[in-house]
Design a protein around this motif. Structure first.
Motif, PDB file in Angstrom:
ATOM      1  N   ASP A  87      26.252  17.439  32.579  1.00 55.01           N
ATOM      2  CA  ASP A  87      27.197  16.676  33.394  1.00 55.01           C
ATOM      3  C   ASP A  87      27.202  15.221  32.969  1.00 55.01           C
ATOM      4  OD1 ASP A  87      29.030  16.136  35.473  1.00 55.01           O
ATOM      5  OD2 ASP A  87      27.386  15.389  36.713  1.00 55.01           O
ATOM      6  N   GLU A  88      28.307  14.790  32.385  1.00 58.39           N
ATOM      7  CA  GLU A  88      28.392  13.403  31.920  1.00 58.39           C
ATOM      8  C   GLU A  88      28.454  12.418  33.081  1.00 58.39           C
ATOM      9  OE1 GLU A  88      31.867  13.137  29.532  1.00 58.39           O
ATOM     10  OE2 GLU A  88      33.195  14.040  31.026  1.00 58.39           O
ATOM     11  N   ASP A  89      28.979  12.839  34.235  1.00 55.48           N
ATOM     12  CA  ASP A  89      29.079  11.926  35.373  1.00 55.48           C
ATOM     13  C   ASP A  89      27.721  11.638  36.003  1.00 55.48           C
ATOM     14  OD1 ASP A  89      31.837  11.611  35.203  1.00 55.48           O
ATOM     15  OD2 ASP A  89      32.233  13.399  36.404  1.00 55.48           O
ATOM     16  N   SER A  90      26.748  12.531  35.808  1.00 54.44           N
ATOM     17  CA  SER A  90      25.422  12.300  36.381  1.00 54.44           C
ATOM     18  C   SER A  90      24.705  11.126  35.720  1.00 54.44           C
ATOM     19  CB  SER A  90      24.558  13.559  36.247  1.00 54.44           C
ATOM     20  OG  SER A  90      25.006  14.583  37.103  1.00 54.44           O
ATOM     21  N   VAL A  91      25.060  10.838  34.480  1.00 51.29           N
ATOM     22  CA  VAL A  91      24.370   9.781  33.735  1.00 51.29           C
ATOM     23  C   VAL A  91      24.521   8.426  34.408  1.00 51.29           C
ATOM     24  CG1 VAL A  91      24.262   8.580  31.505  1.00 51.29           C
ATOM     25  CG2 VAL A  91      24.626  11.052  31.581  1.00 51.29           C
ATOM     26  N   LYS A  92      25.659   8.190  35.046  1.00 50.26           N
ATOM     27  CA  LYS A  92      25.892   6.875  35.644  1.00 50.26           C
ATOM     28  C   LYS A  92      24.979   6.609  36.841  1.00 50.26           C
ATOM     29  CE  LYS A  92      29.797   8.495  38.477  1.00 50.26           C
ATOM     30  NZ  LYS A  92      31.271   8.424  38.640  1.00 50.26           N
ATOM     31  N   TYR A  93      24.320   7.628  37.355  1.00 52.32           N
ATOM     32  CA  TYR A  93      23.396   7.441  38.464  1.00 52.32           C
ATOM     33  C   TYR A  93      21.966   7.193  37.996  1.00 52.32           C
ATOM     34  CZ  TYR A  93      27.203   9.153  41.390  1.00 52.32           C
ATOM     35  OH  TYR A  93      28.417   9.312  42.031  1.00 52.32           O
ATOM     36  N   LEU A  94      21.736   7.219  36.687  1.00 48.07           N
ATOM     37  CA  LEU A  94      20.400   6.989  36.144  1.00 48.07           C
ATOM     38  C   LEU A  94      20.206   5.512  35.834  1.00 48.07           C
ATOM     39  CD1 LEU A  94      20.166   9.997  33.660  1.00 48.07           C
ATOM     40  CD2 LEU A  94      19.375   9.885  36.027  1.00 48.07           C
ATOM     41  N   GLY A  95      18.998   5.022  36.045  1.00 50.83           N
ATOM     42  CA  GLY A  95      18.705   3.629  35.740  1.00 50.83           C
ATOM     43  C   GLY A  95      18.607   3.392  34.241  1.00 50.83           C
ATOM     44  N   LEU A  96      18.774   2.123  33.839  1.00 53.55           N
ATOM     45  CA  LEU A  96      18.623   1.757  32.433  1.00 53.55           C
ATOM     46  C   LEU A  96      17.184   2.011  32.012  1.00 53.55           C
ATOM     47  CD1 LEU A  96      19.888   0.496  29.894  1.00 53.55           C
ATOM     48  CD2 LEU A  96      19.128  -1.732  30.745  1.00 53.55           C
ATOM     49  N   ASP A  97      17.023   2.781  30.960  1.00 50.28           N
ATOM     50  CA  ASP A  97      15.688   3.235  30.575  1.00 50.28           C
ATOM     51  C   ASP A  97      15.399   2.833  29.139  1.00 50.28           C
ATOM     52  OD1 ASP A  97      13.304   4.473  30.207  1.00 50.28           O
ATOM     53  OD2 ASP A  97      14.035   6.514  30.471  1.00 50.28           O
ATOM     54  N   GLY A  98      14.472   1.912  28.969  1.00 49.15           N
ATOM     55  CA  GLY A  98      14.080   1.505  27.632  1.00 49.15           C
ATOM     56  C   GLY A  98      12.721   2.043  27.235  1.00 49.15           C
ATOM     57  N   ALA A  99      12.257   3.039  27.972  1.00 49.51           N
ATOM     58  CA  ALA A  99      10.927   3.592  27.710  1.00 49.51           C
ATOM     59  C   ALA A  99      10.880   4.293  26.360  1.00 49.51           C
ATOM     60  CB  ALA A  99      10.536   4.560  28.818  1.00 49.51           C
ATOM     61  N   ARG A 124      14.914  23.521  21.687  1.00 41.06           N
ATOM     62  CA  ARG A 124      14.189  24.632  22.308  1.00 41.06           C
ATOM     63  C   ARG A 124      15.131  25.770  22.674  1.00 41.06           C
ATOM     64  NH1 ARG A 124      12.831  20.018  25.487  1.00 41.06           N
ATOM     65  NH2 ARG A 124      11.321  18.802  24.301  1.00 41.06           N
ATOM     66  N   ILE A 125      16.311  25.425  23.150  1.00 37.83           N
ATOM     67  CA  ILE A 125      17.289  26.451  23.528  1.00 37.83           C
ATOM     68  C   ILE A 125      17.782  27.202  22.297  1.00 37.83           C
ATOM     69  CG2 ILE A 125      19.609  26.789  24.472  1.00 37.83           C
ATOM     70  CD1 ILE A 125      18.996  24.496  26.430  1.00 37.83           C
ATOM     71  N   ALA A 126      17.950  26.500  21.184  1.00 39.04           N
ATOM     72  CA  ALA A 126      18.454  27.133  19.964  1.00 39.04           C
ATOM     73  C   ALA A 126      17.495  28.180  19.413  1.00 39.04           C
ATOM     74  CB  ALA A 126      18.722  26.074  18.895  1.00 39.04           C
ATOM     75  N   ARG A 127      16.254  28.184  19.882  1.00 38.95           N
ATOM     76  CA  ARG A 127      15.225  29.079  19.342  1.00 38.95           C
ATOM     77  C   ARG A 127      15.017  30.357  20.166  1.00 38.95           C
ATOM     78  NH1 ARG A 127      11.932  26.322  15.587  1.00 38.95           N
ATOM     79  NH2 ARG A 127      12.514  24.128  15.369  1.00 38.95           N
ATOM     80  N   ILE A 128      15.828  30.579  21.198  1.00 39.83           N
ATOM     81  CA  ILE A 128      15.585  31.754  22.038  1.00 39.83           C
ATOM     82  C   ILE A 128      16.101  33.035  21.396  1.00 39.83           C
ATOM     83  CG2 ILE A 128      15.655  30.339  24.108  1.00 39.83           C
ATOM     84  CD1 ILE A 128      18.330  31.577  24.766  1.00 39.83           C
ATOM     85  N   GLY A 129      16.982  32.917  20.375  1.00 40.57           N
ATOM     86  CA  GLY A 129      17.426  34.104  19.650  1.00 40.57           C
ATOM     87  C   GLY A 129      18.733  34.690  20.120  1.00 40.57           C
ATOM     88  N   ALA A 130      19.593  33.877  20.732  1.00 44.45           N
ATOM     89  CA  ALA A 130      20.898  34.339  21.197  1.00 44.45           C
ATOM     90  C   ALA A 130      21.912  33.207  21.073  1.00 44.45           C
ATOM     91  CB  ALA A 130      20.810  34.806  22.647  1.00 44.45           C
ATOM     92  N   PRO A 131      23.187  33.531  20.853  1.00 46.15           N
ATOM     93  CA  PRO A 131      24.210  32.480  20.784  1.00 46.15           C
ATOM     94  C   PRO A 131      24.427  31.835  22.149  1.00 46.15           C
ATOM     95  CG  PRO A 131      25.222  34.650  20.680  1.00 46.15           C
ATOM     96  CD  PRO A 131      23.744  34.862  20.583  1.00 46.15           C
ATOM     97  N   ILE A 132      24.781  30.565  22.140  1.00 47.34           N
ATOM     98  CA  ILE A 132      24.899  29.773  23.365  1.00 47.34           C
ATOM     99  C   ILE A 132      26.139  28.894  23.291  1.00 47.34           C
ATOM    100  CG2 ILE A 132      23.820  27.905  24.688  1.00 47.34           C
ATOM    101  CD1 ILE A 132      21.136  29.076  23.525  1.00 47.34           C
ATOM    102  N   ASP A 133      26.844  28.764  24.407  1.00 49.85           N
ATOM    103  CA  ASP A 133      27.943  27.817  24.533  1.00 49.85           C
ATOM    104  C   ASP A 133      27.486  26.616  25.355  1.00 49.85           C
ATOM    105  OD1 ASP A 133      29.661  29.440  23.127  1.00 49.85           O
ATOM    106  OD2 ASP A 133      30.651  30.267  24.899  1.00 49.85           O
ATOM    107  N   TYR A 134      28.013  25.439  25.020  1.00 46.03           N
ATOM    108  CA  TYR A 134      27.767  24.235  25.814  1.00 46.03           C
ATOM    109  C   TYR A 134      29.058  23.865  26.539  1.00 46.03           C
ATOM    110  CZ  TYR A 134      23.176  23.263  23.815  1.00 46.03           C
ATOM    111  OH  TYR A 134      21.847  23.326  23.463  1.00 46.03           O
ATOM    112  N   ILE A 135      28.973  23.637  27.853  1.00 49.45           N
ATOM    113  CA  ILE A 135      30.154  23.265  28.621  1.00 49.45           C
ATOM    114  C   ILE A 135      29.807  22.108  29.562  1.00 49.45           C
ATOM    115  CG2 ILE A 135      31.128  25.587  28.492  1.00 49.45           C
ATOM    116  CD1 ILE A 135      30.260  26.068  31.331  1.00 49.45           C
TER     117      ILE A 135
END
Length: 337
Positions: free
Chosen positions: A33-45, A83-94
């Motif tokens: 969710d791209e909209d969730s990012v705006k609720y995260l604080g600035l992180d320089g860690a 990590r997800i790419a290694r489970i052995g099945a095709p995956i879609d990102y939405i």
């Protein structure tokens, strides 16, 4: 040059895919969710993930570099793709927001960063995911923010779980506590997972109807749980770092077809499959149905009318196969002749 022959073989595979309208029927959707990012604080860690990146230079030299990440999204989103790419099945990102518009029919949804939602998204999740009996894995802080307002009570309508929150900084690393659950069958190496650095806040399950499968290593609070929500299976994971065996175990229980369980990066559509080896050795590929298997680069028939096949592949090599009737993809075309 050899690389030119490989490029021609890949091009021919692409042409075949277009000409024959080859489809890609992934059974897993990773949702961000791209909209969730705006609720995260600035992180320089610059925190240590606990993993090591293997960097191969153009001349073949290899360097091992400790992986550094920012506090939350580094492991949750950026490196989670590996990590997800290694489970052995095709995956879609939405995108989470696109759930309202898409006709969804996946068996397993991995909700990586769905921290906020509105009523329209909630309605779509209920109709298109829960009502269809899918399996849903919710990560870290699902639905904490509803219509722009943060509240722990917002999380239950979206996930089906009742939650509580701890504001004391602590590691989200999780210990598995119930190894009898089907997710863990065959995944004997999975005892704990997650990062050691601290995060605040942390969310935990406070729901008597949920089955607890794991707890935070530092506090013992329920951090991995499963619950039936209507026809669907809802899972909560409080860690920002999942692990390949856990995802693979959930996918298997959800009825996803697993082509490979070797832990190597894998991709496939209805006519082609690709494996890149992290480690050398025998690699077994299980197909959806018996078929011929042709090496796209060499034209060699690897297997004939086989439901599964095994090949020995050295580390850090790629294998690209055509899956179907060998006559449809002649060896001479793949070899460039």
């Amino acid at each position: 040059p050899l690389i030119a022959e490989d490029i021609r073989a890949i091009r021919r595979a692409g042409e075949y895919t277009v000409q024959h309208n080859v489809t890609r029927e992934a059974e897993i959707a990773v949702v961000v969710d791209e909209d969730s990012v705006k609720y995260l604080g600035l992180d320089g860690a610059n925190l240590q993930s606990g993993e090591v990146d293997r960097i191969t230079s153009w001349n073949g030299d290899v360097r091992l570099v400790d992986r550094s990440v920012n506090t939350l999204t580094g492991d949750l989103i950026s490196y989670q793709r590996d990590r997800i790419a290694r489970i052995g099945a095709p995956i879609d990102y939405i995108l989470f927001s696109d759930i309202k518009m898409l006709d969804l029919d996946y068996k397993f949804y991995i909700m990586l960063s769905c921290f906020q939602y509105d009523d329209a998204v909630l309605s779509a999740v209920r109709q298109k995911i829960y009502d269809r009996g899918a399996t849903v894995l919710w990560c870290y802080a699902p639905g904490f923010i509803h219509e722009g307002k943060a509240d722990i009570a917002n999380m239950e309508p979206l996930t089906g779980f009742r939650f509580a929150m701890s504001t004391e900084p602590s590691s989200p690393r999780i210990n598995i506590t119930d190894f009898t659950y089907p997710f863990f069958v065959g995944e004997t190496a999975l005892t704990s997972f997650g990062v050691k650095y601290s995060i605040s806040p942390l969310f935990y399950v406070a729901d008597s109807k949920a089955q607890v499968l794991g707890t935070y290593q530092g506090t013992g609070l329920p951090s991995l749980a499963v619950k039936k929500v209507g026809e669907a299976t809802s899972i909560f994971c409080g860690s920002n770092k999942l692990t390949t065996p856990l995802i693979r175990g959930i996918a298997r229980e959800a009825g996803v077809h697993l082509y490979s369980c070797s832990g190597d990066p894998f991709e496939a559509n209805d006519r082609f499959a690709l494996l890149h080896t992290s480690t050398g050795g025998d690699k077994t590929i299980s197909l959806r149905a018996p078929a011929d298997v042709v090496d796209v680069f060499t034209g060699e028939i690897v297997a004939a009318n086989a439901a599964r096949f095994t090949v020995n592949v050295p580390a850090e090599q790629t294998r690209f196969w055509f899956i179907g009737d060998a006559k449809d993809f002649p060896r001479e075309r793949a070899s460039g002749s």
